[in-house]
Scaffold this motif. Structure first.
Motif, PDB file in Angstrom:
ATOM      1  N   VAL A   1       0.952  -1.241  -0.100  1.00 47.47           N
ATOM      2  CA  VAL A   1       0.083   0.073  -0.009  1.00 47.47           C
ATOM      3  C   VAL A   1       0.946   1.529   0.010  1.00 47.47           C
ATOM      4  O   VAL A   1       0.736   2.172  -0.614  1.00 47.47           O
ATOM      5  CB  VAL A   1      -0.942   0.163   1.256  1.00 47.47           C
ATOM      6  CG1 VAL A   1      -1.726   1.412   1.305  1.00 47.47           C
ATOM      7  CG2 VAL A   1      -2.092  -1.191   1.128  1.00 47.47           C
TER       8      VAL A   1
ATOM      9  N   LEU B   1       0.606   3.950  -2.907  1.00 49.62           N
ATOM     10  CA  LEU B   1       0.202   5.352  -2.726  1.00 49.62           C
ATOM     11  C   LEU B   1       1.610   6.546  -2.939  1.00 49.62           C
ATOM     12  O   LEU B   1       1.443   7.672  -2.611  1.00 49.62           O
ATOM     13  CB  LEU B   1      -0.197   5.432  -1.303  1.00 49.62           C
ATOM     14  CG  LEU B   1      -1.543   4.738  -1.354  1.00 49.62           C
ATOM     15  CD1 LEU B   1      -2.269   4.961  -0.020  1.00 49.62           C
ATOM     16  CD2 LEU B   1      -2.820   5.024  -2.264  1.00 49.62           C
TER      17      LEU B   1
ATOM     18  N   GLU C   1      -1.926  13.593   0.448  1.00 49.84           N
ATOM     19  CA  GLU C   1      -3.006  12.950   1.403  1.00 49.84           C
ATOM     20  C   GLU C   1      -4.200  13.175   0.739  1.00 49.84           C
ATOM     21  O   GLU C   1      -5.085  12.149   0.840  1.00 49.84           O
ATOM     22  CB  GLU C   1      -3.111  13.324   2.619  1.00 49.84           C
ATOM     23  CG  GLU C   1      -4.002  12.901   3.674  1.00 49.84           C
ATOM     24  CD  GLU C   1      -3.933  13.349   5.001  1.00 49.84           C
ATOM     25  OE1 GLU C   1      -4.919  13.295   5.936  1.00 49.84           O
ATOM     26  OE2 GLU C   1      -3.070  14.171   5.455  1.00 49.84           O
TER      27      GLU C   1
ATOM     28  N   GLN D   1      -4.605  10.823  -2.073  1.00 54.51           N
ATOM     29  CA  GLN D   1      -4.741   9.234  -1.698  1.00 54.51           C
ATOM     30  C   GLN D   1      -6.165   8.936  -1.535  1.00 54.51           C
ATOM     31  O   GLN D   1      -6.667   8.229  -1.744  1.00 54.51           O
ATOM     32  CB  GLN D   1      -3.836   9.040  -0.377  1.00 54.51           C
ATOM     33  CG  GLN D   1      -2.491   8.941  -0.769  1.00 54.51           C
ATOM     34  CD  GLN D   1      -1.467   8.718   0.477  1.00 54.51           C
ATOM     35  OE1 GLN D   1      -2.093   8.201   1.397  1.00 54.51           O
ATOM     36  NE2 GLN D   1      -0.313   8.965   0.444  1.00 54.51           N
ATOM     37  N   GLU D   2      -6.831  10.005  -0.682  1.00 58.25           N
ATOM     38  CA  GLU D   2      -8.112   9.812  -0.439  1.00 58.25           C
ATOM     39  C   GLU D   2      -9.101   9.983  -1.670  1.00 58.25           C
ATOM     40  O   GLU D   2     -10.173   9.182  -1.950  1.00 58.25           O
ATOM     41  CB  GLU D   2      -8.678  11.175   0.396  1.00 58.25           C
ATOM     42  CG  GLU D   2      -8.113  10.888   1.879  1.00 58.25           C
ATOM     43  CD  GLU D   2      -8.131  12.291   2.705  1.00 58.25           C
ATOM     44  OE1 GLU D   2      -8.940  13.275   2.335  1.00 58.25           O
ATOM     45  OE2 GLU D   2      -7.567  12.358   3.950  1.00 58.25           O
ATOM     46  N   THR D   3      -8.708  10.748  -2.809  1.00 58.66           N
ATOM     47  CA  THR D   3      -9.391  10.968  -3.813  1.00 58.66           C
ATOM     48  C   THR D   3      -9.352   9.568  -4.634  1.00 58.66           C
ATOM     49  O   THR D   3     -10.397   8.893  -5.292  1.00 58.66           O
ATOM     50  CB  THR D   3      -9.018  12.190  -4.756  1.00 58.66           C
ATOM     51  OG1 THR D   3      -9.216  13.223  -4.249  1.00 58.66           O
ATOM     52  CG2 THR D   3      -9.671  12.175  -6.245  1.00 58.66           C
ATOM     53  N   PHE D   4      -8.083   9.032  -4.730  1.00 53.73           N
ATOM     54  CA  PHE D   4      -7.684   7.655  -5.336  1.00 53.73           C
ATOM     55  C   PHE D   4      -8.551   6.717  -4.807  1.00 53.73           C
ATOM     56  O   PHE D   4      -9.076   5.774  -5.474  1.00 53.73           O
ATOM     57  CB  PHE D   4      -6.150   7.704  -5.062  1.00 53.73           C
ATOM     58  CG  PHE D   4      -5.770   6.089  -5.733  1.00 53.73           C
ATOM     59  CD1 PHE D   4      -5.809   5.998  -6.972  1.00 53.73           C
ATOM     60  CD2 PHE D   4      -5.470   4.932  -4.999  1.00 53.73           C
ATOM     61  CE1 PHE D   4      -5.203   4.665  -7.736  1.00 53.73           C
ATOM     62  CE2 PHE D   4      -4.955   3.650  -5.522  1.00 53.73           C
ATOM     63  CZ  PHE D   4      -5.103   3.528  -7.053  1.00 53.73           C
ATOM     64  N   TYR D   5      -8.550   6.523  -3.457  1.00 54.73           N
ATOM     65  CA  TYR D   5      -9.529   5.551  -2.723  1.00 54.73           C
ATOM     66  C   TYR D   5     -10.936   5.818  -3.005  1.00 54.73           C
ATOM     67  O   TYR D   5     -11.554   4.649  -3.309  1.00 54.73           O
ATOM     68  CB  TYR D   5      -9.184   5.533  -1.062  1.00 54.73           C
ATOM     69  CG  TYR D   5     -10.128   4.523  -0.174  1.00 54.73           C
ATOM     70  CD1 TYR D   5      -9.579   3.207  -0.422  1.00 54.73           C
ATOM     71  CD2 TYR D   5     -10.962   4.944   0.214  1.00 54.73           C
ATOM     72  CE1 TYR D   5     -10.382   2.286   0.419  1.00 54.73           C
ATOM     73  CE2 TYR D   5     -11.761   3.964   0.891  1.00 54.73           C
ATOM     74  CZ  TYR D   5     -11.418   2.786   0.993  1.00 54.73           C
ATOM     75  OH  TYR D   5     -12.420   1.805   2.015  1.00 54.73           O
ATOM     76  N   ARG D   6     -11.324   6.814  -2.911  1.00 55.26           N
ATOM     77  CA  ARG D   6     -12.867   7.101  -3.118  1.00 55.26           C
ATOM     78  C   ARG D   6     -13.084   6.628  -4.487  1.00 55.26           C
ATOM     79  O   ARG D   6     -14.365   5.969  -4.629  1.00 55.26           O
ATOM     80  CB  ARG D   6     -12.985   8.483  -2.756  1.00 55.26           C
ATOM     81  CG  ARG D   6     -14.837   8.939  -2.706  1.00 55.26           C
ATOM     82  CD  ARG D   6     -14.823  10.292  -2.619  1.00 55.26           C
ATOM     83  NE  ARG D   6     -13.906  11.447  -3.367  1.00 55.26           N
ATOM     84  CZ  ARG D   6     -14.194  11.653  -4.728  1.00 55.26           C
ATOM     85  NH1 ARG D   6     -15.321  11.232  -5.428  1.00 55.26           N
ATOM     86  NH2 ARG D   6     -13.364  12.659  -5.176  1.00 55.26           N
TER      87      ARG D   6
ATOM     88  N   LEU E   1     -11.502   4.640  -6.604  1.00 53.79           N
ATOM     89  CA  LEU E   1     -11.203   3.050  -6.972  1.00 53.79           C
ATOM     90  C   LEU E   1     -12.600   2.406  -6.398  1.00 53.79           C
ATOM     91  O   LEU E   1     -13.123   1.562  -6.789  1.00 53.79           O
ATOM     92  CB  LEU E   1     -10.170   2.599  -6.166  1.00 53.79           C
ATOM     93  CG  LEU E   1      -9.450   1.570  -6.435  1.00 53.79           C
ATOM     94  CD1 LEU E   1      -9.075   1.725  -8.211  1.00 53.79           C
ATOM     95  CD2 LEU E   1      -8.262   1.444  -5.904  1.00 53.79           C
ATOM     96  N   LYS E   2     -12.970   2.799  -5.053  1.00 53.28           N
ATOM     97  CA  LYS E   2     -14.232   2.345  -4.208  1.00 53.28           C
ATOM     98  C   LYS E   2     -15.407   2.323  -5.184  1.00 53.28           C
ATOM     99  O   LYS E   2     -16.121   1.454  -5.360  1.00 53.28           O
ATOM    100  CB  LYS E   2     -14.104   2.783  -2.961  1.00 53.28           C
ATOM    101  CG  LYS E   2     -15.147   1.978  -2.143  1.00 53.28           C
ATOM    102  CD  LYS E   2     -15.305   2.574  -0.627  1.00 53.28           C
ATOM    103  CE  LYS E   2     -16.371   2.064   0.159  1.00 53.28           C
ATOM    104  NZ  LYS E   2     -16.134   2.664   1.247  1.00 53.28           N
TER     105      LYS E   2
ATOM    106  N   TYR F   1     -15.211   0.230  -8.189  1.00 52.76           N
ATOM    107  CA  TYR F   1     -15.713  -1.291  -7.822  1.00 52.76           C
ATOM    108  C   TYR F   1     -16.824  -1.505  -7.707  1.00 52.76           C
ATOM    109  O   TYR F   1     -17.740  -2.453  -8.181  1.00 52.76           O
ATOM    110  CB  TYR F   1     -14.584  -1.583  -6.807  1.00 52.76           C
ATOM    111  CG  TYR F   1     -14.922  -3.086  -6.138  1.00 52.76           C
ATOM    112  CD1 TYR F   1     -14.743  -4.145  -6.746  1.00 52.76           C
ATOM    113  CD2 TYR F   1     -15.614  -3.150  -4.890  1.00 52.76           C
ATOM    114  CE1 TYR F   1     -14.897  -5.400  -6.207  1.00 52.76           C
ATOM    115  CE2 TYR F   1     -16.095  -4.402  -4.306  1.00 52.76           C
ATOM    116  CZ  TYR F   1     -15.762  -5.516  -5.180  1.00 52.76           C
ATOM    117  OH  TYR F   1     -16.103  -6.566  -4.747  1.00 52.76           O
TER     118      TYR F   1
END
Length: 153
Positions: free
Chosen positions: A118, A122, A127, A130-135, A137-138, A141
């Motif tokens: 991880v 990242l 930061e 990272q939050e945008t990438f996660y949001r 990606l989720k 999915y």
């Protein structure tokens, strides 16, 4: 409104997502092999680390595999000394499965490998990125997962 990228960019995006997923899987398999585990054995150990005193039937349901396959996985990780089986206090016909100290130590190593992956994934992102990438990606999915459910119904 849905934004549609052109064919070439959509194709490149799809290939990039596949390359990323395949690279993560290859790295995971390499790490697990170094620990002496197959992917299925690692998934089984992870399950018992999170759900101590579960049964092979619980593992079967969680991994969506046959009972025979679940029992084989339990037997192999027991032979490696990673879990121990004890007769169930609730139902004497089945045995509960709990991680041993060796299993817990291996779980720590697997967690460390995940964290390193991880961190590399990242790396170089702020930061906020990272939050945008996660949001995103989720969200992507969930979109694909919902499409899969619709196709099955």
């Amino acid at each position: 409104p849905i934004y549609m990228m052109d064919y070439e960019n959509a194709h490149q995006l799809g290939r990039l997502i596949l390359k990323l997923a395949n690279t993560i899987i290859k790295n995971r398999n390499r790490h697990l092999e170094a620990l002496g585990l197959t992917t299925s054995q690692a998934d089984s150990l992870q399950y018992f680390l999170a759900n101590s005193e579960s049964t092979a039937t619980d593992l079967k349901d969680y991994l969506e595999i046959t009972h025979q396959t679940a029992r084989g996985l339990v037997q192999r990780i027991e032979e490696k000394g990673l879990v121990s089986l004890t007769p169930s206090a609730v139902d004497g016909r089945c045995r509960t499965i709990s991680p041993t100290e060796s299993g817990k130590e291996l779980g720590v190593k697997m967690a460390h490998n995940r964290e390193q992956t991880v961190l590399r994934l990242l790396s170089g992102m702020t930061e906020e990125e990272q939050e945008t990438f996660y949001r995103l990606l989720k969200m992507a999915y969930e979109n694909i997962k919902n499409e899969e459910k619709e196709m099955l119904s």
